[in-house]
Scaffold this active site. Sequence first.
Site, mmCIF file in Angstrom:
data_model
loop_
_atom_site.group_PDB
_atom_site.id
_atom_site.type_symbol
_atom_site.label_atom_id
_atom_site.label_comp_id
_atom_site.label_asym_id
_atom_site.label_seq_id
_atom_site.Cartn_x
_atom_site.Cartn_y
_atom_site.Cartn_z
ATOM 1 N N PHE A 12 0.830 -1.217 0.000
ATOM 2 C CA PHE A 12 0.000 0.000 0.000
ATOM 3 C C PHE A 12 0.865 1.269 0.000
ATOM 4 C CE2 PHE A 12 -2.249 2.816 3.295
ATOM 5 C CZ PHE A 12 -2.891 3.583 2.333
ATOM 6 N N LEU A 36 6.225 -10.109 -2.596
ATOM 7 C CA LEU A 36 4.824 -10.272 -3.031
ATOM 8 C C LEU A 36 4.061 -11.265 -2.148
ATOM 9 C CD1 LEU A 36 5.230 -10.215 -6.938
ATOM 10 C CD2 LEU A 36 4.809 -8.299 -5.385
ATOM 11 N N THR A 131 6.095 2.921 12.787
ATOM 12 C CA THR A 131 4.710 3.257 13.151
ATOM 13 C C THR A 131 4.625 3.950 14.512
ATOM 14 O OG1 THR A 131 2.603 2.226 13.760
ATOM 15 C CG2 THR A 131 4.538 0.883 14.067
ATOM 16 N N ASP A 132 3.561 4.703 14.707
ATOM 17 C CA ASP A 132 3.338 5.320 16.027
ATOM 18 C C ASP A 132 2.936 4.269 17.069
ATOM 19 O OD1 ASP A 132 0.778 4.766 15.066
ATOM 20 O OD2 ASP A 132 -0.046 6.755 15.481
ATOM 21 N N GLU A 133 2.574 3.056 16.616
ATOM 22 C CA GLU A 133 2.107 2.036 17.573
ATOM 23 C C GLU A 133 3.217 1.577 18.515
ATOM 24 O OE1 GLU A 133 -0.399 -1.008 15.970
ATOM 25 O OE2 GLU A 133 -1.360 0.365 14.578
ATOM 26 N N TYR A 157 2.489 -7.048 16.535
ATOM 27 C CA TYR A 157 2.922 -6.191 15.416
ATOM 28 C C TYR A 157 3.780 -5.036 15.932
ATOM 29 C CZ TYR A 157 2.673 -2.257 12.159
ATOM 30 O OH TYR A 157 3.003 -1.176 11.363
ATOM 31 N N SER A 158 3.256 -4.293 16.916
ATOM 32 C CA SER A 158 4.017 -3.111 17.361
ATOM 33 C C SER A 158 5.292 -3.525 18.090
ATOM 34 C CB SER A 158 3.157 -2.173 18.207
ATOM 35 O OG SER A 158 2.515 -2.841 19.253
ATOM 36 N N LYS A 196 -7.745 -3.798 6.281
ATOM 37 C CA LYS A 196 -7.673 -2.605 7.124
ATOM 38 C C LYS A 196 -9.049 -1.928 7.137
ATOM 39 C CE LYS A 196 -3.024 -2.912 7.562
ATOM 40 N NZ LYS A 196 -2.484 -3.696 6.512
HETATM 41 P P1 NAD Z 1 1.416 -3.580 3.313
HETATM 42 O O1 NAD Z 1 1.092 -4.791 4.137
HETATM 43 O O2 NAD Z 1 0.362 -3.005 2.429
HETATM 44 O O3 NAD Z 1 2.671 -3.887 2.384
HETATM 45 C C1 NAD Z 1 3.801 -4.569 2.835
HETATM 46 C C2 NAD Z 1 4.653 -4.959 1.633
HETATM 47 O O4 NAD Z 1 5.818 -5.640 2.105
HETATM 48 C C3 NAD Z 1 3.939 -5.920 0.665
HETATM 49 O O5 NAD Z 1 4.145 -5.505 -0.661
HETATM 50 C C4 NAD Z 1 4.620 -7.255 0.934
HETATM 51 O O6 NAD Z 1 4.648 -8.118 -0.199
HETATM 52 C C5 NAD Z 1 6.026 -6.807 1.337
HETATM 53 N N1 NAD Z 1 6.703 -7.812 2.161
HETATM 54 C C6 NAD Z 1 6.226 -8.443 3.272
HETATM 55 N N2 NAD Z 1 7.124 -9.331 3.738
HETATM 56 C C7 NAD Z 1 8.211 -9.234 2.923
HETATM 57 C C8 NAD Z 1 9.479 -9.889 2.893
HETATM 58 N N3 NAD Z 1 9.796 -10.835 3.786
HETATM 59 N N4 NAD Z 1 10.364 -9.560 1.926
HETATM 60 C C9 NAD Z 1 10.038 -8.614 0.998
HETATM 61 N N5 NAD Z 1 8.848 -7.986 0.959
HETATM 62 C C10 NAD Z 1 7.955 -8.288 1.913
HETATM 63 O O7 NAD Z 1 1.963 -2.507 4.343
HETATM 64 P P2 NAD Z 1 1.758 -0.920 4.388
HETATM 65 O O8 NAD Z 1 0.505 -0.620 5.110
HETATM 66 O O9 NAD Z 1 2.014 -0.358 3.045
HETATM 67 O O10 NAD Z 1 2.961 -0.524 5.375
HETATM 68 C C11 NAD Z 1 4.279 -0.312 4.869
HETATM 69 C C12 NAD Z 1 5.210 0.033 6.008
HETATM 70 O O11 NAD Z 1 4.757 1.198 6.683
HETATM 71 C C13 NAD Z 1 5.294 -1.061 7.079
HETATM 72 O O12 NAD Z 1 6.623 -1.130 7.515
HETATM 73 C C14 NAD Z 1 4.385 -0.566 8.189
HETATM 74 O O13 NAD Z 1 4.817 -1.045 9.451
HETATM 75 C C15 NAD Z 1 4.570 0.939 8.065
HETATM 76 N N6 NAD Z 1 3.431 1.744 8.513
HETATM 77 C C16 NAD Z 1 2.174 1.515 8.036
HETATM 78 C C17 NAD Z 1 1.117 2.326 8.425
HETATM 79 C C18 NAD Z 1 -0.277 2.119 7.903
HETATM 80 O O14 NAD Z 1 -1.202 2.828 8.326
HETATM 81 N N7 NAD Z 1 -0.515 1.230 6.966
HETATM 82 C C19 NAD Z 1 1.350 3.379 9.325
HETATM 83 C C20 NAD Z 1 2.660 3.570 9.816
HETATM 84 C C21 NAD Z 1 3.691 2.762 9.390
HETATM 85 O O1 TDX Z 2 -12.821 -4.916 11.162
HETATM 86 C C1 TDX Z 2 -12.299 -4.020 11.858
HETATM 87 N N1 TDX Z 2 -13.031 -3.430 12.854
HETATM 88 C C2 TDX Z 2 -12.536 -2.452 13.671
HETATM 89 O O2 TDX Z 2 -13.247 -1.948 14.552
HETATM 90 C C3 TDX Z 2 -10.928 -3.589 11.676
HETATM 91 C C4 TDX Z 2 -10.077 -4.219 10.599
HETATM 92 C C5 TDX Z 2 -10.449 -2.610 12.508
HETATM 93 N N2 TDX Z 2 -11.209 -2.062 13.483
HETATM 94 C C6 TDX Z 2 -10.629 -1.010 14.351
HETATM 95 C C7 TDX Z 2 -9.302 -1.357 15.001
HETATM 96 C C8 TDX Z 2 -8.599 -0.023 15.079
HETATM 97 O O3 TDX Z 2 -9.003 0.679 16.254
HETATM 98 O O4 TDX Z 2 -10.343 0.104 13.492
HETATM 99 C C9 TDX Z 2 -9.111 0.749 13.856
HETATM 100 C C10 TDX Z 2 -8.165 0.691 12.667
HETATM 101 O O5 TDX Z 2 -7.806 -0.661 12.470
HETATM 102 P P1 TDX Z 2 -6.743 -1.114 11.357
HETATM 103 O O6 TDX Z 2 -7.164 -0.585 10.028
HETATM 104 O O7 TDX Z 2 -6.548 -2.580 11.505
HETATM 105 O O8 TDX Z 2 -5.439 -0.274 11.782
HETATM 106 P P2 TDX Z 2 -4.593 -0.246 13.143
HETATM 107 O O9 TDX Z 2 -4.758 -1.466 13.932
HETATM 108 O O10 TDX Z 2 -4.893 1.070 13.818
HETATM 109 O O11 TDX Z 2 -3.093 -0.222 12.530
HETATM 110 C C11 TDX Z 2 -2.776 0.548 11.337
HETATM 111 O O12 TDX Z 2 -2.155 1.755 11.646
HETATM 112 C C12 TDX Z 2 -0.821 1.736 12.102
HETATM 113 C C13 TDX Z 2 -1.897 -0.263 10.376
HETATM 114 O O13 TDX Z 2 -2.510 -1.502 10.105
HETATM 115 C C14 TDX Z 2 -0.512 -0.431 10.909
HETATM 116 O O14 TDX Z 2 0.309 -1.084 9.936
HETATM 117 C C15 TDX Z 2 0.067 0.923 11.194
HETATM 118 O O15 TDX Z 2 1.343 0.788 11.755
#
Ligand code: NAD
Ligand code: TDX
Length: 351
Positions: A12, A36, A131-133, A157-158, A196
Amino acid sequence: MKNILITGGAGFIGSHVVRRFVNIHPEYNIINLDVLTYAGNLANLKDIEDKPNYTFIKADICDFDTVCQVFGQHAIDGVIHLAAESHVDRSISNPFSFARTNIMGTLSLLQAARQYWADDMNGKMFYHISTDEVYGDLPLSGGYFTEETTYRPHSPYSASKAGSDHFVRAFHTTYGLPIIISNCSNNYGPCQFPEKLIPLFINNICQNKPLPVYGRGENVRDWLYVEDHAAAIDLIFRQGKVGSTYNIGGNNERSNIELVKLLIQIVDRLLGRPEGSSEHLITYVTDRPGHDLRYAIDSSKLRDELGWQATHSFEEGIEKTIRWYLNNPDWMAHVTSGEYLNYYNKQYPGS
Ligand code: NAD
Ligand code: TDX
């Protein structure tokens, strides 16, 4: 010409970062390394896959020998590391894969960078996207995470992201590796895997499926549009201070239930349904174990030092996001059917 390794670029946030760098930084060769998993989808990058400054490598960051080969063959000058297992609920059911990818995978990249850059660390950069987590959570009554907040991770995860942050800092202190870390709040936008909250609920509203709200929906998240995160990453990578941490946030807190009602209102309107008519889909379910109550980020350091600020208001970003999912039903159908995995595994056979 600098060679920049971006890991997790098919995911993403990674796909938005890769697109931004390929399009606006012709001075960089972008090497996207991604194994992937279910979350990686090369369809996210179709528009840039033929650009001369872009290369895709299907590989696992935990495979140290392959990572070393990539450093050598592509003369890597900088790393922007996003590859991770990213979904909290999955970490609760399978913590091992989180320790493997997020901790061991990060260590493998750090060790390769350290070895490859040993003779000259000048101009090199290892940037970890975190992440902030890692900071734990905050009460509903107030407070913000700053760069000085003590780490108190609650979910597997965090905990794994905190572990990887610690390794990144340890490589700076112990070996002098030039590093930067940024810790960001919840992202939303196009191409997010529908496990998500936001893409899952948009899809379910469209399909008249239940919306599983954990607990009472009172948990608060700070939402940031993904392109604003990509812009912050770009700025920090080029201008951030070596050894530093930067918090990135949207200054945009919503309780989950408030957010879900807003999604319903907009999706109903765009589908021509009476606004709010899909609220009957809201289903309160058992809470996530260890569910963090509230996240809120103080990103004043990034604003004051580097001049970053988000350019999308939440109203603008969320409407743009919902319209993207409604206009790309094929993307959602392929992702939910797993068809894209078959297609791309044929194109890029391997692990
Ligand atoms: P995502 O799950 O959408 O994508 C993760 C990507 O990493 C995928 O393309 C997957 O194929 C690849 N991957 C996983 N394991 C791998 C491995 N062993 N080798 C190579 N590639 C691998 O994640 P995202 O939501 O885009 O998050 C990206 C980064 O940002 C992560 O490090 C996450 O902790 C951080 N982050 C995410 C959020 C959020 O809200 N989504 C917020 C803060 C930080
Ligand atoms: O089905 C659901 N119902 C629900 O109530 C899901 C999937 C989530 N939730 C709640 C849990 C959280 O309070 O919604 C909030 C957001 O959930 P997620 O989308 O799973 O995100 P969160 O757990 O907050 O974590 C995300 O933000 C920080 C990302 O997945 C992490 O990768 C990032 O680091």
